[in-house]
Motif scaffolding. Sequence first.
Motif, PDB file in Angstrom:
ATOM      1  N   ILE A   1      50.063  48.217  39.005  1.00 26.63           N
ATOM      2  CA  ILE A   1      51.417  47.723  39.651  1.00 26.63           C
ATOM      3  C   ILE A   1      51.108  47.796  41.107  1.00 26.63           C
ATOM      4  O   ILE A   1      51.591  46.695  41.317  1.00 26.63           O
ATOM      5  N   ILE A   2      50.671  49.025  41.975  1.00 25.49           N
ATOM      6  CA  ILE A   2      50.642  48.817  43.601  1.00 25.49           C
ATOM      7  C   ILE A   2      49.911  47.575  43.472  1.00 25.49           C
ATOM      8  O   ILE A   2      49.999  46.750  45.049  1.00 25.49           O
TER       9      ILE A   2
ATOM     10  N   TYR B 197      49.308  44.742  41.735  1.00 30.05           N
ATOM     11  CA  TYR B 197      50.173  43.607  41.610  1.00 30.05           C
ATOM     12  C   TYR B 197      51.144  43.158  42.861  1.00 30.05           C
ATOM     13  O   TYR B 197      51.434  41.983  43.943  1.00 30.05           O
ATOM     14  N   ILE B 198      52.092  44.842  42.988  1.00 36.65           N
ATOM     15  CA  ILE B 198      52.990  44.314  44.342  1.00 36.65           C
ATOM     16  C   ILE B 198      52.450  44.094  45.734  1.00 36.65           C
ATOM     17  O   ILE B 198      53.010  42.851  46.000  1.00 36.65           O
ATOM     18  N   LEU B 199      51.020  44.523  45.858  1.00 37.16           N
ATOM     19  CA  LEU B 199      50.567  44.272  47.390  1.00 37.16           C
ATOM     20  C   LEU B 199      50.036  42.387  47.106  1.00 37.16           C
ATOM     21  O   LEU B 199      50.745  41.977  48.159  1.00 37.16           O
ATOM     22  N   TYR B 200      49.700  42.194  46.160  1.00 37.48           N
ATOM     23  CA  TYR B 200      49.029  40.604  46.137  1.00 37.48           C
ATOM     24  C   TYR B 200      50.140  39.953  46.532  1.00 37.48           C
ATOM     25  O   TYR B 200      50.297  38.632  46.431  1.00 37.48           O
ATOM     26  N   THR B 201      51.523  40.348  45.911  1.00 38.07           N
ATOM     27  CA  THR B 201      52.770  38.924  45.140  1.00 38.07           C
ATOM     28  C   THR B 201      53.641  39.473  47.032  1.00 38.07           C
ATOM     29  O   THR B 201      52.939  38.033  47.536  1.00 38.07           O
TER      30      THR B 201
END
Length: 92
Positions: free
Chosen positions: A5-6, A8-12
Amino acid sequence: MKKPIIRYILYTLCLYDLYLYLPDLFDVLKINLEPPTSDYLLYFDAAMLLIGGVVTGIILTRTGGKFNKILGVVMIMMNVILTPWFIFKAIP
């Protein structure tokens, strides 16, 4: 980094930072296209353009993995080179 999840947040956040550079890149390339924006995110947009790429880049380089390190360096370089350049171009 074991928590996806972290990641994914960084990529977003990386994609969002790239999205914020689109109007200036289109202007440099003489493309008459305006991506949609929101007035509600004005301060978050400014923070992302000024320091978000550097912070995201540092976090990505520390997470490990070749892709994350390359993406982290790209994010840092974008903020160190492109932001001052676009600000300088905007000054009359």
